[in-house]
Design an enzyme around this catalytic site. Structure first.
Site: not given
Ligand code: PMP
Length: 360
Positions: A102, A171, A195
């Site tokens: 990611w 992030d 999440k």
């Protein structure tokens, strides 16, 4: 009675109390005689709820006044574009520190707009490299890193050191609100909601206010931070149901844990049960260096891909859902976000022991 547990990586489990509240308020939210998603986002009730949602988030993360908190759409991937399109740029160049799947994606996206350099923060053997990036950042505008690698289960707890004046962008999609942070160490933080925060459909941005107002002229209005800051994030119709789930979760965190310091202790205790077990046996393998082991996602393998598949199937039969690893690395993954209970981790360890005894 059979118990069911959800270890999904995202969208993932919400707190059961939040789900119960959603159920009880369907059809009549805040005395509106409608569900929260059936009314105007500009009505008094929703605007009051939205204000409280922002305030509770600010309180939990201890966001200083010189930072804007914005709620946009577009998910984490939308932020991959929003970052280079909004930040003031002198060099038109950024350093993207990579540590897994990611953190590589935003680098690819940013390269559409600016020159992107990459360097490994965590290498292919899951070892952290270094924290001092002063030399490498003399001529870049910002450094981007991914606080938690959702796929591999790597968490970068420390903010990289950079050359003075270079902006830090993080992030935090998969570890926001799981531990206290010092917001002033960052210039921009972003996180998709699905999440640790609520349902998918919202991306939270925490942006140093002095950085607003520099968007590239081609930046779409729906990704323009200044426009969202000027409109209390109500520029276009927000994902109202997702906002609602976020607001309920923030309130639940505050009422249950008080602050992120307390919540962090719970998260550490919870995930260590899993790591302690992994370290105590030789059937399963977790490859991540202990210094950067994630508290939110634990990736592991059995001795073979066939046994991994059997594990997923038999775990589900025992009530343990969504333990399959991400397709880019395979294997197994248990997500242990805020809303995953200690009981769920205990149940997983118990199952892992039984499975190992059976197939060893
Ligand atoms: N960043 C991280 C750390 C992620 O885990 C994900 C999704 N799993 C993304 C970004 C992309 O988020 P989205 O699907 O909301 O675009």
């Amino acid at each position: 009675m059979m118990k069911y547990y959800n270890y999904a990586a995202g969208p993932s489990a919400l707190f059961p109390e939040v789900v119960e509240q959603i159920k009880s308020e369907l059809g009549n939210w805040a005395n509106t005689h409608s569900s929260v998603f059936e009314i105007s986002h500009r009505g008094t009730e929703f605007m009051a709820f939205a204000k409280e949602m922002e305030n509770t988030f600010r309180e939990l993360l201890k966001v200083p006044d010189d930072y804007a908190v914005l709620f946009l759409q577009g998910g984490g991937r939308g932020a991959f574009d929003a970052v280079p399109l909004n930040l003031p740029l002198k060099h038109n160049r950024a350093l993207y520190l990579t540590s897994g799947h990611w953190s590589r994606q935003p680098a690819l996206e940013a390269a559409k707009y600016i020159e992107v350099r990459t360097a490994e923060l965590v290498d292919k053997d899951y070892q952290p490299t270094k924290l001092d990036w002063t030399q490498e950042t003399q001529d870049v505008d910002y450094v981007h890193f991914t606080a938690n690698e959702t796929v591999e289960g790597i968490e970068n707890f420390t903010v990289p050191k950079v050359s003075p004046g270079v902006l830090i962008v993080a992030d935090m999609s998969s570890d926001i609100l799981s531990r206290p942070i010092n917001v002033s160490d960052y210039d921009v933080i972003y996180a998709g909601a699905q999440k640790n925060i609520g349902c998918s459909g919202v991306t939270v941005y925490v942006v140093r206010r002095s950085l607003l107002g520099h968007a590239n002229k081609f930046c779409p209005a729906i990704l323009n931070w200044q426009i969202y800051a000027d409109s209390d994030s109500l520029f276009n119709t927000p994902a109202t149901f997702s906002w609602y789930t976020c607001g309920l979760t923030f309130k639940h965190l505050k009422d249950t844990f008080g602050n992120l310091e307390n919540l962090e202790q719970v998260n550490i205790r919870k995930v260590n049960k899993l790591y302690d077990y992994l370290d105590s046996q030789d059937f399963y393998v977790n490859k991540v260096n202990p210094a950067v082991r994630s508290r939110m996602n634990v990736s592991f393998n059995t001795p073979s891909a066939e046994l991994d598949a059997k594990f997923v199937k038999e775990a589900q039969e025992a009530g343990l859902y969504y333990l399959k690893g991400h397709k880019v690395i395979g294997g197994l993954r248990a997500s242990t976000y805020n809303a995953v209970s200690e009981e769920a981790v205990d149940a997983l360890v118990q199952f892992m022991k039984l499975f190992a005894d059976k197939y060893k």
